[in-house]
Structure formats: C-alpha cells, structure tokens
Design a protein around this motif. Structure first.
Motif, PDB file in Angstrom:
ATOM      1  N   LYS A   1      -4.958   2.553  -3.610  1.00  0.00           N
ATOM      2  CA  LYS A   1      -5.709   1.538  -2.978  1.00  0.00           C
ATOM      3  C   LYS A   1      -5.698   0.201  -3.831  1.00  0.00           C
ATOM      4  O   LYS A   1      -5.689   0.385  -4.866  1.00  0.00           O
ATOM      5  CB  LYS A   1      -7.077   1.844  -2.785  1.00  0.00           C
ATOM      6  CG  LYS A   1      -7.414   3.115  -2.113  1.00  0.00           C
ATOM      7  CD  LYS A   1      -9.053   3.233  -1.880  1.00  0.00           C
ATOM      8  CE  LYS A   1      -9.453   4.450  -1.081  1.00  0.00           C
ATOM      9  NZ  LYS A   1     -10.591   4.843  -1.090  1.00  0.00           N
TER      10      LYS A   1
ATOM     11  N   LYS B   1      -8.372  -3.990   1.592  1.00  0.00           N
ATOM     12  CA  LYS B   1      -8.721  -2.706   0.640  1.00  0.00           C
ATOM     13  C   LYS B   1      -7.570  -1.743   0.629  1.00  0.00           C
ATOM     14  O   LYS B   1      -7.171  -1.254  -0.114  1.00  0.00           O
ATOM     15  CB  LYS B   1     -10.068  -2.348   1.061  1.00  0.00           C
ATOM     16  CG  LYS B   1     -11.429  -3.101   0.692  1.00  0.00           C
ATOM     17  CD  LYS B   1     -11.537  -3.373  -0.547  1.00  0.00           C
ATOM     18  CE  LYS B   1     -12.944  -3.850  -0.662  1.00  0.00           C
ATOM     19  NZ  LYS B   1     -13.103  -4.139  -2.389  1.00  0.00           N
ATOM     20  N   PHE B   2      -7.399  -1.617   1.786  1.00  0.00           N
ATOM     21  CA  PHE B   2      -6.167  -0.553   2.000  1.00  0.00           C
ATOM     22  C   PHE B   2      -5.714  -0.626   3.578  1.00  0.00           C
ATOM     23  O   PHE B   2      -6.257  -1.315   4.504  1.00  0.00           O
ATOM     24  CB  PHE B   2      -6.567   1.084   1.687  1.00  0.00           C
ATOM     25  CG  PHE B   2      -7.591   1.533   2.272  1.00  0.00           C
ATOM     26  CD1 PHE B   2      -7.910   2.010   3.425  1.00  0.00           C
ATOM     27  CD2 PHE B   2      -8.841   1.411   1.408  1.00  0.00           C
ATOM     28  CE1 PHE B   2      -9.030   2.672   3.798  1.00  0.00           C
ATOM     29  CE2 PHE B   2      -9.953   1.567   1.826  1.00  0.00           C
ATOM     30  CZ  PHE B   2     -10.008   2.416   3.234  1.00  0.00           C
TER      31      PHE B   2
ATOM     32  N   PHE C   1       0.912  -1.151   0.119  1.00  0.00           N
ATOM     33  CA  PHE C   1      -0.147  -0.195  -0.149  1.00  0.00           C
ATOM     34  C   PHE C   1       0.935   1.338  -0.117  1.00  0.00           C
ATOM     35  O   PHE C   1       0.569   2.377  -0.760  1.00  0.00           O
ATOM     36  CB  PHE C   1      -0.738   0.050   1.088  1.00  0.00           C
ATOM     37  CG  PHE C   1      -1.884  -0.971   1.436  1.00  0.00           C
ATOM     38  CD1 PHE C   1      -2.683  -1.466   0.061  1.00  0.00           C
ATOM     39  CD2 PHE C   1      -2.171  -1.587   2.525  1.00  0.00           C
ATOM     40  CE1 PHE C   1      -3.609  -2.544   0.131  1.00  0.00           C
ATOM     41  CE2 PHE C   1      -3.136  -2.890   2.367  1.00  0.00           C
ATOM     42  CZ  PHE C   1      -3.957  -3.258   1.106  1.00  0.00           C
TER      43      PHE C   1
END
Length: 72
Positions: A16, A42-43, A10
């Motif tokens: 993202k 997702k992040f 990340f």
C-alpha cells in the motif's frame, strides 16, 4: 502523474502506497486568494480528495474553506 502511473507503482511495490497529488494553484488577479485541489491515493481504486479555498492573511496562506470533498 497519471492514474496509470500510480497503478503501476502499486503493482510494482505490492505494498500500500500513499500518493498525494496537488493541483497548480488558481489565483485571483491580486494574488490574494487561490483555489487548490488535493487528491490522496491509498491503493488501487481507493482515493479521496477535496478542494481548498485559501486567502493570504498577513502574508501567510490560510485555509478559509474546504469543499468538493469526494472519495472512491
């Protein structure tokens, strides 16, 4: 992949990213049923997951139940 590895992805990409982690299946003695856990990242600090109970029906693995749903 560790949590640290995911966080580094990340940070490096500055985007993202979607990372899906699937556990090794746990089978019964006859290999007719299994349990698998899936995590979705997702992040950083945003993830969710659930556990699936699958049964082999006519030779095809079929989801019978979803449980242990979690999110952060």
């Amino acid at each position: 992949m560790t949590k640290k590895d995911a966080e580094e992805i990340f940070i490096k990409t500055k985007k993202k990213q979607n990372i899906i982690s699937i556990s090794a299946p746990i089978f019964d003695n006859n290999y007719e049923n299994c349990v698998v856990s899936v995590s979705y990242l997702k992040f950083t600090n945003s993830s969710s997951g659930s556990t699936f109970f699958l049964k082999k029906v006519y030779g095809v693995w079929t989801v019978i139940a979803v449980y242990g749903i979690w999110m952060t």
